[in-house]
Design a protein around this motif. Structure first.
Motif, short mmCIF file in Angstrom:
data_model
loop_
_atom_site.label_atom_id
_atom_site.label_comp_id
_atom_site.label_asym_id
_atom_site.label_seq_id
_atom_site.Cartn_x
_atom_site.Cartn_y
_atom_site.Cartn_z
N GLY A 270 93.14 -13.71 38.29
CA GLY A 270 92.02 -13.14 38.24
C GLY A 270 91.50 -13.37 36.70
O GLY A 270 91.97 -14.29 36.03
N GLY A 271 90.77 -12.28 36.22
CA GLY A 271 90.55 -12.59 34.65
C GLY A 271 91.40 -12.33 33.65
O GLY A 271 92.35 -11.55 33.85
N GLY A 272 91.45 -13.24 32.63
CA GLY A 272 92.43 -13.24 31.79
C GLY A 272 92.11 -12.90 30.25
O GLY A 272 93.05 -13.04 29.34
N GLY A 273 90.82 -12.17 30.23
CA GLY A 273 90.48 -11.87 28.94
C GLY A 273 91.43 -10.91 28.11
O GLY A 273 92.13 -10.01 28.96
N ASN A 274 91.61 -11.01 27.07
CA ASN A 274 92.54 -10.18 26.11
C ASN A 274 94.04 -10.36 26.37
O ASN A 274 94.93 -9.27 26.53
CB ASN A 274 92.24 -8.72 26.10
CG ASN A 274 90.81 -8.46 25.61
OD1 ASN A 274 90.45 -8.88 24.49
ND2 ASN A 274 90.01 -7.58 26.21
N GLY A 275 94.15 -11.42 27.25
CA GLY A 275 95.51 -11.70 27.65
C GLY A 275 95.94 -10.85 28.76
O GLY A 275 97.39 -10.62 28.81
N HIS A 276 95.14 -10.59 29.72
CA HIS A 276 95.47 -9.86 30.75
C HIS A 276 96.49 -10.32 31.80
O HIS A 276 97.37 -9.42 32.45
CB HIS A 276 94.27 -9.38 31.79
CG HIS A 276 93.34 -8.38 30.94
ND1 HIS A 276 91.98 -8.19 31.18
CD2 HIS A 276 93.39 -7.52 29.72
CE1 HIS A 276 91.52 -7.30 30.62
NE2 HIS A 276 92.44 -7.06 29.45
N GLY B 189 91.78 -17.32 32.54
CA GLY B 189 91.85 -16.68 33.93
C GLY B 189 92.45 -17.57 34.56
O GLY B 189 92.91 -18.67 34.37
N SER B 190 92.94 -17.29 36.13
CA SER B 190 93.43 -17.74 37.03
C SER B 190 92.94 -17.50 38.32
O SER B 190 92.75 -16.26 38.74
CB SER B 190 94.87 -17.71 37.15
OG SER B 190 95.39 -18.52 38.18
#
Length: 204
Positions: free
Chosen positions: A188-194, A202-203
């Motif tokens: 999913g969302g990869g903002g801020n290294g999530h 993201g992936s």
């Protein structure tokens, strides 16, 4: 059963707060000390009444696990059936519709779940055969099926992994799961290294 008991405690606390200035005590008269004899065991009437009310609130189903976020609740029953209720306008109830429901509706597919997680307008669950399924909003790839479109029914997370549990972001678009071998995967969302991959990509 433990979840239902917990809800009964929450409901009782709400009654205490709502009907008395003293949040520690609710005057219910004779019910406060009344009890029911069940052979050698004596059970207080008031806790039984609160317990019954909690069961009624969740539709008479017996849940072993509950999860909720952003106005949507989901739970797994003792038989492994998943039910969702509340906000469902993006398919997050998983019953094939894009409408909300004030009572529990079964998640489509006749899957047998061990756990569910509810996130930001979507939900995921792990079945007893270790598959991760997600439904609802699909933005940023949070459903894990190589797409960004919403799905009102469960879709399987790709990759062929065997999961023991999943977690869903209540305010973002990141989903993570723990495999049966203990390895963690996120999508999913990869903002801020999530996603924990060392970058902000993201992936799907």
């Amino acid at each position: 059963l433990l979840v239902t008991f917990g809800l009964s405690v929450i409901l009782q606390n709400a009654l205490l707060m709502g009907y008395t200035a003293d949040p520690q005590k609710l005057n219910v008269g004779a019910l406060e000390t009344a009890s029911l004899s069940l052979g050698p065991v004596s059970v207080r009437i008031m806790p039984l009444m609160v317990f019954a009310a909690a069961v009624a609130v969740i539709g008479g189903h017996t849940f072993v696990q509950l999860a909720g976020a952003n106005g949507t609740m989901c739970g797994v029953t003792t038989q492994g059936a998943a039910y969702c209720w509340g906000s469902g306008t993006i398919g997050q109830l998983g019953n094939g519709a894009n409408t909300s429901s004030a009572s529990p509706v079964p998640v489509s597919g006749n899957h047998v779940f061990r756990q569910v997680a509810v996130g930001n307008n979507y939900a995921c669950g792990v079945t007893t055969d270790n598959r991760a399924l997600c439904w609802g909003a699909g933005g940023s790839g949070r459903l894990g099926n190589n797409a960004t479109s919403a799905s009102p029914v469960p879709v399987q997370v790709v990759g062929g992994h065997s999961f023991s549990m999943v977690a869903a972001s209540p305010s973002g678009a990141t989903t993570c799961g723990v495999r049966t071998d203990g390895a963690a995967f996120c999508w999913g969302g990869g903002g801020n290294g999530h996603l924990g991959t060392g970058n902000n990509d993201g992936s799907l």
